[in-house]
Design an enzyme around this catalytic site. Structure first.
Site: not given
Length: 313
Positions: A8, A75-77, A80
């Site tokens: 990411s 948003k990826e974080l 996760l």
């Protein structure tokens, strides 16, 4: 899952950090999801990233000023973080041009996580990622040998990246699974427990598969019989042994007991009964008896995998 890590990052950090780091990790056999590697013209960005996130064991998050300034990387974080709440350690943070105070300002929760820093160089970052993956992957399930052999020592050596000791232990285990006895240390010259053709053809499939699974697991697919058999299958022509030695790095050179060794470099085979002097740190591609051992072991391994495929049908 299909990938070891999902990378990411903000697009501003792609050329300097994300892509070079992903390529470096791939050299060590790490399966990397990076948008550059996976997305093609016309693909749905959201669906592809959702797939990458869901199919990766870990998320390497390159934290930078650009990362925190953009909505999509965060948003990826968030995705996760949601996975980490239910699965344990998932996020592997990388600090890029940020200090502790910067991280605290952006995200106090992330400031509490041990991170790697690009200020120490990408090789250092890659090493820390690999160590984190190795430490957090689950150990193999209970290993059941067909002939009562204990593989715990080999597993522990591979898990701690003691490649030379693991290579020697593999030879001992192969010899023992054939019914022969190891008469002395494998790094001592002399006639010490060797394998002949009949011994190899009678090696238990279950034990060959255990050895391959352990080597493949802890090297991320770089080492093991599967890797070596794949190389053999790609070679055409008459000089198969010479080409094989060239590809796995056995051409008149000492064995390199490192994860960055060529694919298929390890394990090396136990000595053939025609060989009376053993140097486990050196392989000469003119040793035709040794080639016979390699070819015969891989033929037996292929036979075992075919047997398994037939049984599964």
């Amino acid at each position: 899952m299909n990938y070891d890590i999902f990378v990411s990052h903000a697009s501003e950090d792609k050329d300097e950090i994300a892509r070079p780091l992903a390529l470096l990790l791939q050299k060590y056999g790490i399966l990397v999801w990076l948008d550059d590697f996976e997305l093609t013209l016309g693909d749905s960005l959201r669906r592809s990233i959702d797939y990458g996130l869901s199919q990766s064991h870990f998320g390497v998050v390159i934290l930078s000023h650009a990362f925190f300034a953009k909505e999509w990387p965060q948003k990826e974080l968030d995705a996760l973080v949601a996975r980490e709440d239910g699965q344990g350690k998932v996020i592997l943070p990388i600090w890029h041009n940020l200090g502790k105070n910067d991280i605290i300002k952006y995200s106090p929760l992330l400031a509490d996580k041990l991170a790697a820093s690009t200020s120490k160089g990408l090789p250092n970052v890659a090493d820390k990622i690999i160590r984190a993956i190795q430490k957090n992957y689950n150990k193999c399930n209970v290993i059941k040998s067909a002939c009562g052999i204990n593989y715990d020592t080999l597993r522990n050596l591979l898990e701690s990246s003691q490649w030379k000791e693991a290579n020697q232990e593999s030879s001992r285990l192969l010899i023992r699974s054939s019914g022969r006895e190891v008469l002395g240390p494998l790094d001592m010259p002399g006639m010490i427990g060797t394998l002949g053709d009949r011994d190899i053809y009678e090696l238990p499939c279950q034990d060959l598969k255990i050895l391959d699974k352990l080597w493949s697991k802890y090297s991320y697919g770089r080492f093991g019989f599967s890797a070596q058999a794949g190389i053999i299958a790609e070679i055409n022509g008459e000089n198969i042994w010479d080409e094989f030695c060239h590809r796995v790095g056995w051409n008149h050179s000492k064995i390199i007991y490192e994860l960055h060794s060529p694919v298929g470099h390890l394990p090396t085979p136990p000595p053939h009964y025609h060989i009376h002097h053993v140097d486990t740190d050196y392989i000469n591609n003119m040793d035709r008896a040794l080639w016979w051992n390699v070819a015969t072991i891989l033929a037996r391994f292929k036979e075992c995998t075919v047997e398994k495929s037939v049984q599964d049908k």
